[in-house]
Scaffold this motif. Structure first.
Motif, PDB file in Angstrom:
ATOM      1  N   PRO A 288       0.809  -1.226   0.000  1.00 19.88           N
ATOM      2  CA  PRO A 288       0.000   0.000   0.000  1.00 19.88           C
ATOM      3  C   PRO A 288       0.837   1.268   0.000  1.00 19.88           C
ATOM      4  CG  PRO A 288      -0.097  -1.074   2.144  1.00 19.88           C
ATOM      5  CD  PRO A 288       0.579  -2.030   1.213  1.00 19.88           C
ATOM      6  N   LEU A 289       2.057   1.208   0.536  1.00 20.29           N
ATOM      7  CA  LEU A 289       2.884   2.411   0.573  1.00 20.29           C
ATOM      8  C   LEU A 289       3.343   2.802  -0.829  1.00 20.29           C
ATOM      9  CD1 LEU A 289       5.088   1.733   3.739  1.00 20.29           C
ATOM     10  CD2 LEU A 289       2.740   2.577   3.567  1.00 20.29           C
ATOM     11  N   TYR A 290       3.753   1.821  -1.607  1.00 19.81           N
ATOM     12  CA  TYR A 290       4.177   2.110  -2.976  1.00 19.81           C
ATOM     13  C   TYR A 290       2.997   2.345  -3.913  1.00 19.81           C
ATOM     14  CZ  TYR A 290       9.117   1.128  -2.204  1.00 19.81           C
ATOM     15  OH  TYR A 290      10.416   1.190  -1.773  1.00 19.81           O
ATOM     16  N   SER A 291       1.843   1.753  -3.597  1.00 22.29           N
ATOM     17  CA  SER A 291       0.710   1.800  -4.517  1.00 22.29           C
ATOM     18  C   SER A 291      -0.092   3.091  -4.439  1.00 22.29           C
ATOM     19  CB  SER A 291      -0.225   0.616  -4.239  1.00 22.29           C
ATOM     20  OG  SER A 291       0.428  -0.612  -4.469  1.00 22.29           O
ATOM     21  N   VAL A 292       0.178   3.925  -3.462  1.00 22.52           N
ATOM     22  CA  VAL A 292      -0.580   5.169  -3.354  1.00 22.52           C
ATOM     23  C   VAL A 292       0.128   6.270  -4.135  1.00 22.52           C
ATOM     24  CG1 VAL A 292       0.527   5.904  -1.181  1.00 22.52           C
ATOM     25  CG2 VAL A 292      -1.748   6.737  -1.763  1.00 22.52           C
ATOM     26  N   GLY A 293      -0.658   6.978  -4.937  1.00 20.57           N
ATOM     27  CA  GLY A 293      -0.104   8.077  -5.701  1.00 20.57           C
ATOM     28  C   GLY A 293      -0.036   9.355  -4.888  1.00 20.57           C
ATOM     29  N   PRO A 294       0.575  10.405  -5.437  1.00 16.89           N
ATOM     30  CA  PRO A 294       0.676  11.687  -4.719  1.00 16.89           C
ATOM     31  C   PRO A 294      -0.680  12.306  -4.388  1.00 16.89           C
ATOM     32  CG  PRO A 294       2.142  11.644  -6.629  1.00 16.89           C
ATOM     33  CD  PRO A 294       1.280  10.433  -6.726  1.00 16.89           C
ATOM     34  N   THR A 295      -1.724  11.921  -5.116  1.00 13.95           N
ATOM     35  CA  THR A 295      -3.067  12.424  -4.830  1.00 13.95           C
ATOM     36  C   THR A 295      -3.652  11.801  -3.567  1.00 13.95           C
ATOM     37  OG1 THR A 295      -3.962  10.680  -6.227  1.00 13.95           O
ATOM     38  CG2 THR A 295      -3.628  12.849  -7.255  1.00 13.95           C
ATOM     39  N   GLY A 296      -3.021  10.730  -3.070  1.00 15.57           N
ATOM     40  CA  GLY A 296      -3.588   9.970  -1.967  1.00 15.57           C
ATOM     41  C   GLY A 296      -4.477   8.838  -2.430  1.00 15.57           C
ATOM     42  N   PHE A 297      -4.702   8.725  -3.752  1.00 13.48           N
ATOM     43  CA  PHE A 297      -5.483   7.627  -4.299  1.00 13.48           C
ATOM     44  C   PHE A 297      -4.556   6.463  -4.639  1.00 13.48           C
ATOM     45  CE2 PHE A 297      -8.079  11.337  -5.907  1.00 13.48           C
ATOM     46  CZ  PHE A 297      -9.079  11.195  -4.956  1.00 13.48           C
ATOM     47  N   ARG A 308     -10.246   5.086  -4.483  1.00  9.10           N
ATOM     48  CA  ARG A 308      -9.973   4.524  -3.160  1.00  9.10           C
ATOM     49  C   ARG A 308      -8.778   5.232  -2.546  1.00  9.10           C
ATOM     50  NH1 ARG A 308     -11.511   0.483   0.063  1.00  9.10           N
ATOM     51  NH2 ARG A 308     -13.071  -0.124  -1.457  1.00  9.10           N
ATOM     52  N   LYS A 309      -9.016   5.883  -1.425  1.00  5.86           N
ATOM     53  CA  LYS A 309      -7.985   6.668  -0.742  1.00  5.86           C
ATOM     54  C   LYS A 309      -7.094   5.777   0.113  1.00  5.86           C
ATOM     55  CE  LYS A 309      -8.104  11.360  -0.835  1.00  5.86           C
ATOM     56  NZ  LYS A 309      -6.883  12.201  -0.953  1.00  5.86           N
ATOM     57  N   HIS A 310      -5.875   6.242   0.305  1.00  5.70           N
ATOM     58  CA  HIS A 310      -4.948   5.594   1.234  1.00  5.70           C
ATOM     59  C   HIS A 310      -5.448   5.863   2.644  1.00  5.70           C
ATOM     60  CE1 HIS A 310      -0.535   5.246   2.824  1.00  5.70           C
ATOM     61  NE2 HIS A 310      -1.206   4.115   2.951  1.00  5.70           N
ATOM     62  N   ARG A 311      -5.931   4.811   3.297  1.00  8.52           N
ATOM     63  CA  ARG A 311      -6.525   4.968   4.623  1.00  8.52           C
ATOM     64  C   ARG A 311      -5.858   4.035   5.611  1.00  8.52           C
ATOM     65  NH1 ARG A 311     -11.439   5.445   1.464  1.00  8.52           N
ATOM     66  NH2 ARG A 311     -12.316   7.541   1.668  1.00  8.52           N
ATOM     67  N   SER A 312      -6.203   4.245   6.847  1.00  4.83           N
ATOM     68  CA  SER A 312      -5.662   3.454   7.942  1.00  4.83           C
ATOM     69  C   SER A 312      -5.916   1.965   7.734  1.00  4.83           C
ATOM     70  CB  SER A 312      -6.315   3.910   9.254  1.00  4.83           C
ATOM     71  OG  SER A 312      -6.001   3.042  10.298  1.00  4.83           O
ATOM     72  N   ALA A 313      -4.914   1.152   8.051  1.00  6.89           N
ATOM     73  CA  ALA A 313      -5.008  -0.317   7.996  1.00  6.89           C
ATOM     74  C   ALA A 313      -4.306  -0.861   9.232  1.00  6.89           C
ATOM     75  CB  ALA A 313      -4.361  -0.848   6.720  1.00  6.89           C
ATOM     76  N   PRO A 314      -5.055  -1.162  10.305  1.00  4.19           N
ATOM     77  CA  PRO A 314      -4.421  -1.584  11.553  1.00  4.19           C
ATOM     78  C   PRO A 314      -3.510  -2.796  11.417  1.00  4.19           C
ATOM     79  CG  PRO A 314      -6.736  -1.069  11.922  1.00  4.19           C
ATOM     80  CD  PRO A 314      -6.525  -1.031  10.447  1.00  4.19           C
ATOM     81  N   CYS A 315      -3.749  -3.624  10.388  1.00  2.00           N
ATOM     82  CA  CYS A 315      -2.880  -4.786  10.207  1.00  2.00           C
ATOM     83  C   CYS A 315      -1.431  -4.365   9.960  1.00  2.00           C
ATOM     84  CB  CYS A 315      -3.379  -5.678   9.082  1.00  2.00           C
ATOM     85  SG  CYS A 315      -3.511  -4.883   7.474  1.00  2.00           S
ATOM     86  N   GLN A 316      -1.198  -3.093   9.607  1.00  2.00           N
ATOM     87  CA  GLN A 316       0.180  -2.622   9.467  1.00  2.00           C
ATOM     88  C   GLN A 316       0.909  -2.672  10.805  1.00  2.00           C
ATOM     89  OE1 GLN A 316       1.640  -2.528   6.708  1.00  2.00           O
ATOM     90  NE2 GLN A 316       1.152  -0.785   5.416  1.00  2.00           N
ATOM     91  N   PHE A 317       0.197  -2.442  11.909  1.00  2.00           N
ATOM     92  CA  PHE A 317       0.816  -2.594  13.230  1.00  2.00           C
ATOM     93  C   PHE A 317       1.227  -4.048  13.454  1.00  2.00           C
ATOM     94  CE2 PHE A 317      -0.906   1.200  15.966  1.00  2.00           C
ATOM     95  CZ  PHE A 317      -0.179   2.072  15.182  1.00  2.00           C
TER      96      PHE A 317
END
Length: 618
Positions: A288-297, A308-317
């Motif tokens: 998800p870090l590489y897949s998000v563009g500068p727009t946040g999409f 689809r916006k880059h949003r919180s994903a608790p599984c990252q913890f």
């Protein structure tokens, strides 16, 4: 107050069905030999809870997270009880709502000891236990509900009186675990294949089985053994680079359930049985870090949502602490807000590292069943140029006929976009075969995507495309995708190249197609921009006060046209969406279509042109 009618109905159900739970002194199997005897045993044991409470005395970040969860739990106190209400064939929204309530009310209860939270959680459990079923025909619904009820049973075990405890346990067996065993015995393919249903169905049943393992060791051991046999098939899908073939929207769902299942096994049995060592799982947090563009999409494909916006994903913890990688937790901390704080942020809490954020590569190739190449001019610049392109398999679950599809950001705007999913309840939406109804829906077929079409036909529904070449560096970064299978009915060979050119100030899309016999070749790009056609080979796109210039560099004489992407009900309307297209009515032999997409930068303007070379010379 206990629900006397529910308890009475439980007694009647036991008498009418003849189902009783196994005696607690049944001999446990080897899998259950290490079972934690006490409740709560799932996800967050009391010892871990005490450690978190102690940490929160000095950790302001954790303190804020738990306060956010308690506030959510407080809002749950006034909500009406869940009801049995399907949307189309699905009860999934109710199952998910129950799961959210259990986690929020459960964490609040266990953190504060305030009985109002346990009481409301119990009411929710009794409400869903009173449902006629948990919709096993769409077993995702049953699995999520079994997860919710199993966790709730475990977390308020000592709060419930023996009669209520017995009712919840019995319902968990009859409406969750028993239908699960039946589906396993029927060879239900969703339990065994490589996509998100595997993790959700196996993970949900696994958690429920662990909740009642001491009272029902036989059925619990059976379900746990089957889950352990089937989960590796899904986890293998992360190899080698962590990509999830169903797209970034389902990456979150699948990875969250992976974390649920492995955490539950660790807390209840003391081991995840080596599943965390599955190749690609340790690096999937970068996807998800590489897949998000500068727009946040996100760079989206398959049945993703619009923008689809880059949003919180608790599984990252969970990924961060499991694989000792602070990049994942640090990225997640930057996304958490009061609105999206989750109990899982507390359960899987990983503090921010305090390090300067890792400088990720500007270009990244992510290999897997659906390969993607992602390029950008800069990080941490909302105006940066970004382009993503995909290869893969058109039969990937939730996939569209979109091999070679690209999306493009620049100047804070998404210029080339994917429309995402349509309504899952459309007739035969899941008919994936060649000629299936799925491919007649505009958003799912090739025509809505940023790919070529030959003779007006979709790509081959069974096609596989390989990302043959990739290079990061100068004079330009590029990826080349072999698309011949997608167009085999009309072409002997088809390739697409995508590159950043002119010092990463423009993107070049170049298709080389050897056409069998004369037919129309359509090049298309879907956009929300207003399109003004200038000279024959130029189009000016404007959106949100920004401008991008599209130029046809090849073939000579080709020109742009504008078409509408809007559709009639019952499909989604795509209101205001357009298609920038090039139509070559009689393409024949080797045909090269090269399009330069150049943002009009505040400094330096647009790139006027670049040298065109054959893909073999890239």
């Amino acid at each position: 107050m206990k629900n006397a009618l529910a308890v009475l109905s439980f007694a009647i159900a036991v008498l009418s069905t003849g189902i009783t739970h196994a005696s607690s002194d049944e001999e446990s199997t080897s899998i259950l030999n290490t079972l934690e005897e006490k409740h709560p045993r799932l996800m967050l044991k009391d010892s871990a809870l005490q450690d978190l409470k102690k940490r929160a005395e000095t950790d302001e970040v954790l303190k804020a997270l738990i306060q956010g969860v308690i506030q959510k739990a407080d809002r749950r106190l006034g909500e009406p009880m869940l009801s049995y209400s399907k949307r189309g064939p699905r009860l999934l929204h109710v199952s998910k709502a129950c799961l959210e309530r259990v986690y929020e009310l459960g964490v609040a209860w266990r953190w504060t000891g305030d009985r109002k939270y346990a009481s409301k959680l119990e009411e929710n459990l009794l409400a869903v236990c009173d449902f006629p079923d948990w919709n096993p025909r769409h077993f995702l619904d049953t699995a999520e509900m079994a997860h919710a009820v199993g966790l709730g049973y475990d977390w308020i075990y000592h709060y419930m009186d023996p009669e209520t405890r017995a009712l919840v346990r019995h319902t968990l067996i009859t409406k969750g675990l028993k239908p699960g065993i039946e589906r396993y015995d029927e060879g239900y393919h969703h339990f065994t294949y490589a996509y998100n249903w595997n993790q959700v169905c196996n993970g949900g049943l696994l958690i429920a089985a662990l909740a009642v393992a001491e009272s029902h060791p036989a059925i619990s051991e059976d379900l746990i053994s089957r889950a352990l046999a089937n989960l590796p098939t899904a986890l293998a899908s992360y190899a080698p680079d962590g990509v999830w073939a169903e797209g970034i929207a389902y990456w979150n769902y699948a990875t969250e359930y992976t974390a649920y299942a492995l955490t539950a096994m660790e807390t209840a049995l003391g081991s995840d049985f080596g599943l965390a060592k599955s190749p690609g799982l340790s690096t999937t947090g970068y996807v998800p870090l590489y897949s998000v563009g500068p727009t946040g999409f996100y760079f989206s494909y398959a049945d993703a949502g619009d923008f689809r916006k880059h949003r919180s994903a608790p599984c990252q913890f969970w990924l961060s602490r499991t694989f000792d990688n602070p990049d994942f937790a640090d990225a997640e901390h930057r996304l958490i807000s009061d609105r999206n704080v989750s109990p899982l942020h507390v359960i899987w809490y990983t503090p921010p590292s305090g390090n300067i954020p890792t400088e990720l590569e500007r270009d990244r190739l992510l290999k897997g069943e659906v390969e993607t190449a992602l390029f950008r001019s800069a990080w941490n610049d909302p105006d940066a140029l970004f382009v993503g392109v995909k290869a893969g398999y058109n039969q990937a679950h939730h996939g569209h006929l979109d091999l070679g599809n690209f999306e493009l950001d620049a100047l804070g705007v998404r210029w080339a976009r994917d429309l995402g999913a349509d309504d899952y309840n459309l007739p035969d939406y899941w008919s994936y075969r060649e000629g299936g109804m799925r491919w007649t829906y505009y958003r799912l077929g090739s025509l809505s995507h940023n790919v070529p079409l030959l003779a007006g036909n979709n790509q081959n529904a069974n096609a596989v495309a390989e990302l043959k070449r990739y290079r990061s560096g100068e004079p330009f970064s590029f990826a080349e995708i072999e698309l011949s299978e997608a167009y085999s009915s009309h072409a002997s060979k088809a390739r697409r190249g995508v590159a950043l050119v002119a010092d990463r100030r423009a993107a070049l899309i170049q298709d080389e197609i050897n056409v069998h016999a004369p037919c129309e070749l359509l090049w298309g790009m879907t956009t929300d921009a207003t399109i003004e056609l200038g000279n024959a080979d130029t189009a000016r796109l404007t959106l949100e006060g920004k401008t991008l210039i599209a130029r046809v560099l090849s073939p000579e004489g080709a020109r742009f046209a504008v078409e509408s992407a809007e559709q009639d009900p019952p499909q989604k309307s795509n209101k205001g969406v357009s298609r920038l297209v090039i139509r070559l009515p009689e393409a024949e032999g080797k045909t090269t279509v090269s399009v330069l997409l150049s943002p009009v930068w505040d400094e330096g303007g647009a790139v006027e042109g670049v040298e065109i070379n054959a893909l073999d010379e890239w």
